[in-house]
Design a protein around this motif. Structure first.
Motif, PDB file in Angstrom:
ATOM      1  N   ALA A 163     -42.769  57.544  -7.444  1.00 27.14           N
ATOM      2  CA  ALA A 163     -43.795  57.945  -6.476  1.00 27.14           C
ATOM      3  C   ALA A 163     -43.260  57.948  -5.043  1.00 27.14           C
ATOM      4  CB  ALA A 163     -45.000  57.018  -6.576  1.00 27.14           C
ATOM      5  N   HIS A 164     -42.177  57.209  -4.748  1.00 24.06           N
ATOM      6  CA  HIS A 164     -41.636  57.115  -3.376  1.00 24.06           C
ATOM      7  C   HIS A 164     -40.255  57.737  -3.270  1.00 24.06           C
ATOM      8  CE1 HIS A 164     -44.698  53.890  -3.556  1.00 24.06           C
ATOM      9  NE2 HIS A 164     -44.854  54.128  -2.232  1.00 24.06           N
ATOM     10  N   VAL A 165     -39.849  58.444  -4.309  1.00 23.84           N
ATOM     11  CA  VAL A 165     -38.519  59.067  -4.256  1.00 23.84           C
ATOM     12  C   VAL A 165     -38.417  60.064  -3.101  1.00 23.84           C
ATOM     13  CG1 VAL A 165     -37.032  60.702  -5.469  1.00 23.84           C
ATOM     14  CG2 VAL A 165     -37.906  58.707  -6.648  1.00 23.84           C
ATOM     15  N   ALA A 166     -39.435  60.888  -2.974  1.00 25.60           N
ATOM     16  CA  ALA A 166     -39.396  61.917  -1.901  1.00 25.60           C
ATOM     17  C   ALA A 166     -39.331  61.254  -0.535  1.00 25.60           C
ATOM     18  CB  ALA A 166     -40.618  62.809  -2.014  1.00 25.60           C
ATOM     19  N   ASP A 167     -40.085  60.152  -0.327  1.00 23.71           N
ATOM     20  CA  ASP A 167     -40.068  59.470   0.967  1.00 23.71           C
ATOM     21  C   ASP A 167     -38.702  58.856   1.247  1.00 23.71           C
ATOM     22  OD1 ASP A 167     -42.700  60.191   1.257  1.00 23.71           O
ATOM     23  OD2 ASP A 167     -43.498  58.258   0.543  1.00 23.71           O
ATOM     24  N   ILE A 168     -38.112  58.250   0.201  1.00 28.07           N
ATOM     25  CA  ILE A 168     -36.809  57.620   0.398  1.00 28.07           C
ATOM     26  C   ILE A 168     -35.746  58.663   0.716  1.00 28.07           C
ATOM     27  CG2 ILE A 168     -35.011  56.298  -0.777  1.00 28.07           C
ATOM     28  CD1 ILE A 168     -37.187  54.849  -2.323  1.00 28.07           C
ATOM     29  N   GLU A 169     -35.743  59.783  -0.014  1.00 29.15           N
ATOM     30  CA  GLU A 169     -34.760  60.821   0.251  1.00 29.15           C
ATOM     31  C   GLU A 169     -34.929  61.392   1.660  1.00 29.15           C
ATOM     32  OE1 GLU A 169     -35.318  63.651  -2.852  1.00 29.15           O
ATOM     33  OE2 GLU A 169     -34.097  62.530  -4.318  1.00 29.15           O
ATOM     34  N   GLN A 170     -36.186  61.602   2.061  1.00 26.60           N
ATOM     35  CA  GLN A 170     -36.419  62.142   3.399  1.00 26.60           C
ATOM     36  C   GLN A 170     -35.997  61.137   4.471  1.00 26.60           C
ATOM     37  OE1 GLN A 170     -37.414  65.288   3.912  1.00 26.60           O
ATOM     38  NE2 GLN A 170     -37.080  65.001   6.139  1.00 26.60           N
ATOM     39  N   ALA A 171     -36.255  59.844   4.226  1.00 27.69           N
ATOM     40  CA  ALA A 171     -35.850  58.829   5.205  1.00 27.69           C
ATOM     41  C   ALA A 171     -34.341  58.743   5.312  1.00 27.69           C
ATOM     42  CB  ALA A 171     -36.428  57.480   4.816  1.00 27.69           C
ATOM     43  N   LEU A 172     -33.626  58.836   4.166  1.00 25.81           N
ATOM     44  CA  LEU A 172     -32.178  58.825   4.204  1.00 25.81           C
ATOM     45  C   LEU A 172     -31.640  60.058   4.935  1.00 25.81           C
ATOM     46  CD1 LEU A 172     -31.267  57.582   0.599  1.00 25.81           C
ATOM     47  CD2 LEU A 172     -30.870  56.370   2.755  1.00 25.81           C
ATOM     48  N   LYS A 173     -32.314  61.171   4.685  1.00 27.93           N
ATOM     49  CA  LYS A 173     -31.866  62.408   5.343  1.00 27.93           C
ATOM     50  C   LYS A 173     -32.088  62.320   6.858  1.00 27.93           C
ATOM     51  CE  LYS A 173     -32.498  67.419   5.164  1.00 27.93           C
ATOM     52  NZ  LYS A 173     -33.221  68.541   4.526  1.00 27.93           N
ATOM     53  N   ASP A 174     -33.227  61.752   7.248  1.00 30.74           N
ATOM     54  CA  ASP A 174     -33.538  61.638   8.676  1.00 30.74           C
ATOM     55  C   ASP A 174     -32.941  60.381   9.292  1.00 30.74           C
ATOM     56  OD1 ASP A 174     -34.990  63.933   8.320  1.00 30.74           O
ATOM     57  OD2 ASP A 174     -36.932  62.877   8.113  1.00 30.74           O
ATOM     58  N   LYS A 175     -32.377  59.515   8.422  1.00 29.63           N
ATOM     59  CA  LYS A 175     -31.812  58.236   8.901  1.00 29.63           C
ATOM     60  C   LYS A 175     -32.864  57.438   9.646  1.00 29.63           C
ATOM     61  CE  LYS A 175     -27.077  59.971   9.127  1.00 29.63           C
ATOM     62  NZ  LYS A 175     -25.871  60.134   9.986  1.00 29.63           N
ATOM     63  N   ASP A 176     -34.063  57.456   9.037  1.00 34.17           N
ATOM     64  CA  ASP A 176     -35.200  56.715   9.617  1.00 34.17           C
ATOM     65  C   ASP A 176     -35.254  55.347   8.935  1.00 34.17           C
ATOM     66  OD1 ASP A 176     -37.517  55.733  10.672  1.00 34.17           O
ATOM     67  OD2 ASP A 176     -38.753  57.473  10.149  1.00 34.17           O
ATOM     68  N   THR A 177     -34.742  54.328   9.617  1.00 33.29           N
ATOM     69  CA  THR A 177     -34.601  52.988   9.035  1.00 33.29           C
ATOM     70  C   THR A 177     -35.958  52.380   8.724  1.00 33.29           C
ATOM     71  OG1 THR A 177     -32.566  52.668  10.260  1.00 33.29           O
ATOM     72  CG2 THR A 177     -33.619  50.704   9.351  1.00 33.29           C
ATOM     73  N   GLU A 178     -36.910  52.469   9.646  1.00 28.39           N
ATOM     74  CA  GLU A 178     -38.214  51.838   9.424  1.00 28.39           C
ATOM     75  C   GLU A 178     -38.941  52.485   8.239  1.00 28.39           C
ATOM     76  OE1 GLU A 178     -40.409  52.059  12.980  1.00 28.39           O
ATOM     77  OE2 GLU A 178     -39.096  50.699  14.119  1.00 28.39           O
ATOM     78  N   ARG A 179     -38.916  53.797   8.226  1.00 29.47           N
ATOM     79  CA  ARG A 179     -39.594  54.498   7.109  1.00 29.47           C
ATOM     80  C   ARG A 179     -38.901  54.186   5.786  1.00 29.47           C
ATOM     81  NH1 ARG A 179     -40.233  61.112   6.622  1.00 29.47           N
ATOM     82  NH2 ARG A 179     -41.430  61.095   4.654  1.00 29.47           N
ATOM     83  N   LEU A 180     -37.574  54.120   5.789  1.00 27.27           N
ATOM     84  CA  LEU A 180     -36.839  53.817   4.551  1.00 27.27           C
ATOM     85  C   LEU A 180     -37.154  52.399   4.071  1.00 27.27           C
ATOM     86  CD1 LEU A 180     -34.729  54.665   2.459  1.00 27.27           C
ATOM     87  CD2 LEU A 180     -32.957  53.834   4.022  1.00 27.27           C
ATOM     88  N   GLN A 181     -37.182  51.477   5.022  1.00 22.94           N
ATOM     89  CA  GLN A 181     -37.490  50.084   4.656  1.00 22.94           C
ATOM     90  C   GLN A 181     -38.895  49.956   4.084  1.00 22.94           C
ATOM     91  OE1 GLN A 181     -36.903  47.429   7.926  1.00 22.94           O
ATOM     92  NE2 GLN A 181     -37.106  45.580   6.623  1.00 22.94           N
TER      93      GLN A 181
END
Length: 927
Positions: A355-373
């Motif tokens: 359910a959070h795969v898309a969010d994690i991939e997007q956070a890694l792509k954007d290098k958004d640490t807070e969103r990834l965490q």
């Protein structure tokens, strides 16, 4: 022709006058055929004299036999035959007569020939033709030849005939003796046969009772014992007895076979239950192994989750199918629930991550640490599971390092080494699927590990990879032809229109299972498409049938739900005294009904199966509880039976109590398996001991009874040989009567009745002899007083002649009794005051008649009134106490001494009769 002329010219043997026909018969020649025919006609004439004259001229027994056949009521023909065959009036040779006798069937003729024949061989031939036992008895008793008597006696076989022969064959003592021996032997055989039949009937009754009894642990042994006893009997059973025996044996064998079938079914059920438990355990082990292998990997991929889901679906389907047939063990059920819980935890974690795969991939792509965490934290990924590649990248990014730490590297290398050992173990076991997954995981991890650190494990990984490739090649070598065969089989199945839908579905499922069982060995796109296309054709063909199956599954589901509700209602309010056997029958019937309502919809199968499993587990627990209560009750019965042995009561009462305990035992039901036979052996041993005590008492009672009978027999024999010599010996008889009274009561039976009849006869004869001895002793005492009577007679004569009436003195040496003394004084007084001669004569006559009644002598017609008067007086005097014959004789003799004066003429007329009667009274009966 006028009648006169016809009579004038007719032959003389046809003359109406019998005398003329008689004369003509004496002149006819039997050698001439026409005259022989006339003689034969005259032999059947109406006049006796004509028949006798004609028969006297015929010497051919054959002709007479033919005439006898025509007129069997003519006795003259039979008499003439007897004369000719007995050789009393002809010269017929013996051979011819023997041949004629051997063809006779006339009883009277054969009997006369056997009695009057002139030759022993002729008589034996006649006796051999006799068939009636009456004729044979006559020959055995009256025949004049001993050999003929013996031959006839030998053929008498009936009991009545032998008894008559033993009584009437006084002419031949050998015949009489043999008849008695055969009669005794026949009676002995009849008694033995009756005893054997009674024994066989009693054994048959036991067998029939046993056939109606329910099964018990010793049922088969008792049946074999009864059959051996039946076969050991010497006599042959009757048709009805044999039929009853076979029917009872059939019923017994049916009970035994039914029990063996139940035991076999139980054993088969246990075996299948064990197989089901093994299958469940193997499925659980496979899923547990897969779940346990997940933490050992470096990464968790979608392939691992798909394989895990396939294993779970296989486990659930197989588990439900087995649960429909057998109750699940509680331990396995807990393991199954634990495995499902672990599986659900893994699947839940995987689904959260997806359910959070898309969010994690997007956070890694954007290098958004807070969103990834935040996305990683929302996954709640368990620490026991290895991360997915995406999650591992996210964690590394968040940790701020691209390479793992030194400690993590050592842990990964250690885990890599352990998995290499596990891979070798799987290859040794031939577990290709597990080994393939583990090898793929090792290769993936090897790419992420430093080459220098991985160098010690490279050779091992290469070697194990070669072994895995060899195993894959071997599976492909075997699976290639198999896949081709499966494709051909499913094409033929899809084209076969004659096969039934159910069979089509079964075979299609089997082919699909076989195809899946090959895995990826020798797999090709062409074969897979071919197999899938044929499978789709079968699915389209089975669509209507599957709809019907679905509706049937729904009905089965409703029936199973109703069954569960009924069982739950039973378990909610169980009876306090529920019979465990009835509960077992309910359990077995519920299982059969559950199996009958199969299959059910797959989505509800697991839930209804678990529900039924819990119900069966609870029902089995109730059965075990009630069986334990039954076992406790039976132990109390055993204790009661053992205590009954020591109870101070009669063996019969103990035996009756034991029978009631056995009835209660049968009413209780069965204890748990394994305990029932042990408890039954203990209870049976106690009951056997009780019945043995009763049998011992009965044997002792029978021994005492036989001893009393033997004592009674000895007493009868002793008293039978004893003869009293005087009246005082009556004391011996009274003592014997007292001994017999002490032996009473004797057992009823033929022997007892016979002894009682004999005893009564002996006592009666001895009492009669004692009574006669008492009379004899009275008469002997009277004989001693005879001089005194003679003196009185002389004094009476002198007084009646006109002389002095003097008293007769009494000699003291006579030793008279008081009654005789008073009679003496009365006689002296009668001379002083004499009675008339008529009164004296009447008194003497009265005494003579009275004495004659006592001696059972004859009384003249003119004394009949006196006899009647005396009998009336005897009856009147006997109202208080009946006088004995000795007392009456003493009274008569006393009155005889007191009667006087008697003239010599009167005494001369009476003295002879008095002496005769007294002599008769002194005769004793034969001993």
């Amino acid at each position: 022709m006028p009648g006169f002329l016809r009579r004038l010219f007719a032959p003389r043997w046809q003359h109406p006058d019998a005398k003329v026909r008689c004369q003509a018969a004496s002149r006819l020649d039997p050698a001439r055929p026409e005259q022989r025919q006339a003689l034969e006609t005259l032999c059947l004439d109406a006049e006796d004299s004509v028949r006798q004259a004609a028969l006297a001229r015929i010497d051919s027994p054959e002709t007479l036999l033919e005439l006898l056949t025509r007129q069997p009521e003519l006795t003259e023909i039979r008499q003439r035959l007897i004369v000719l065959l007995s050789s009393q009036g002809g010269g017929i040779d013996l051979t011819r007569r023997l041949r004629i006798v051997e063809g006779l069937d006339d009883r009277l003729l054969l009997s006369r020939v056997a009695l009057e024949g002139d030759n022993q061989q002729l008589r034996l031939a006649a006796v051999a033709r006799l068939t009636e036992e009456e004729d044979l008895i006559e020959q055995a008793c009256d025949n004049g030849i001993a050999a003929v008597r013996h031959a006839a006696a030998t053929r008498v076989t009936s009991e009545a005939g032998l008894q008559r022969l033993a009584q009437q064959a006084r002419r031949d003592r050998q015949v009489m003796r043999q008849a008695r021996e055969r009669l005794n032997r026949l009676r002995t055989d009849a008694a033995s046969l009756a005893h054997a039949r009674a024994q066989r009937e009693a054994l048959l009754a036991k067998l029939e009772t046993h056939a109606r009894a329910p099964w018990e642990p010793l049922y088969a042994g008792r049946y074999r014992h009864l059959v051996r006893e039946w076969e050991a009997l010497d006599d042959l059973p009757g048709t009805e007895q044999e039929r009853r025996f076979q029917e009872a044996c059939l019923r017994c064998r049916k009970v035994i076979s039914d029990h063996e079938a139940r035991e076999h079914a139980i054993a088969e059920t246990d075996r299948r239950r064990e197989q089901a438990a093994e299958a469940r355990e193997s499925l659980l082990e496979a899923l547990e192994e897969s779940l346990a292998g997940l933490p050992r990997g470096d990464r968790l991929t979608g392939q691992d989750i798909a394989s895990l889901r396939a294993q779970k679906v296989l486990l659930a389907n197989r588990w439900q199918a087995l649960s429909d047939l057998h109750v699940t063990d509680e331990t396995l059920r807990r393991r199954y629930d634990t495995v499902l819980k672990d599986y659900d935890a893994v699947l839940d974690a995987w689904e959260r991550l997806q359910a959070h795969v898309a969010d994690i991939e997007q956070a890694l792509k954007d290098k958004d640490t807070e969103r990834l965490q935040a996305s990683v934290a929302a996954c709640h990924w368990p620490g026991t599971l290895p991360p997915t590649p995406l999650l591992a990248r996210a964690q590394q990014w968040l940790a701020g390092r691209e390479e793992p730490a030194e400690e993590a590297l050592e842990a990964r290398l250690e885990r890599f080494s352990q998995d290499l050992a596990q891979l070798e173990t799987l290859l040794d076991r031939g577990a290709f699927k597990g080994a393939s997954r583990l090898h793929q995981s090792l290769r993936h991890r090897a790419d992420t590990l430093p080459a220098a650190s991985l160098r010690p494990h490279q050779a091992t990984l290469k070697r194990l990879g070669a072994r895995l490739a060899e195993l894959r090649d071997w599976r492909g070598f075997v699976a290639g032809p198999k896949r081709e065969q499966l494709c051909q089989a499913i094409d033929q199945l899809a084209d076969d229109r004659a096969i039934a839908d159910a069979e089509l579905d079964r075979r299609h499922r089997q082919l699909v299972r076989d195809w899946k069982g090959l895995g990826d060995a020798a797999a090709s796109r062409e074969l897979s498409e071919r197999f899938r296309h044929a499978s789709d054709r079968i699915h389209e063909r089975l669509a209507p049938w599957r709809e019907r199956q679905a509706s049937e599954r729904q009905r089965n589901l409703e029936a199973r739900s109703a069954l569960c509700e009924q069982l739950e209602a039973l378990l909610d309010t169980p009876a306090a005294d529920a019979d465990p056997d009835a509960l077992r029958r309910i359990r077995d019937q519920a299982r059969e009904e559950w199996r009958r309502h199969s299959p059910v919809p797959r989505e509800q199968a697991q839930a209804i199966g678990r529900r039924f499993g819990r119900i069966r587990f609870a029902l089995q627990g109730l059965i075990d509880q009630r069986a334990k209560e039954v076992a406790d009750a039976k132990r109390r019965l055993i204790e009661e039976a053992q205590a009954l042995i020591e109870r101070p009561s009669s063996p019969d009462e103990r035996a009756e109590h034991a029978k009631r305990l056995q009835q209660r035992w049968r009413e209780l039901g069965r204890a748990p398996r394994g305990e029932e036979q042990t408890l039954w052996r203990e209870f049976r041993a106690a009951c056997d001991q009780i019945f043995a005590m009763r049998e011992a008492q009965r044997d002792d009672r029978a021994q005492r009874t036989r001893q009393r009978l033997d004592e009674m027999q000895a007493l009868i024999d002793r008293l039978d040989a004893w003869q009293p010599a005087r009246h005082a010996d009556g004391q011996v008889l009274e003592q014997a009567i007292a001994q017999v009274a002490a032996l009473e009561p004797l057992p009823s039976g033929r022997r007892t009745e016979g002894m009682r009849r004999r005893w009564s006869g002996i006592v009666r004869t001895r009492r009669e002899r004692l009574a006669r001895l008492a009379v004899v002793e009275e008469i002997q005492q009277w004989q001693a007083c005879r001089p005194l009577l003679d003196a009185h007679l002389a004094a009476d004569a002198a007084c009646l002649a006109g002389g002095a009436c003097e008293d007769v003195p009494l000699d003291p040496e006579l030793g008279l009794s008081d009654e005789m003394r008073r009679a003496h004084e009365q006689r002296n007084a009668s001379r002083r005051d004499p009675l008339s001669p008529q009164e004296v004569a009447e008194g003497l006559a009265r005494l003579r008649v009275h004495l004659s009644l006592l001696a059972l002598g004859r009384i003249s017609q003119h004394d009949e009134p006196l006899r009647l008067a005396i009998q009336v007086e005897r009856l009147n005097e006997g109202l208080g106490r009946e006088l004995s014959r000795a007392e009456e004789v003493r009274i008569v003799l006393r009155n005889l001494l007191a009667t006087g004066p008697v003239s010599p003429e009167q005494w001369e007329r009476e003295v002879g009769e008095f002496d005769s009667l007294l002599t008769r009274l002194t005769r004793l009966p034969p001993p």
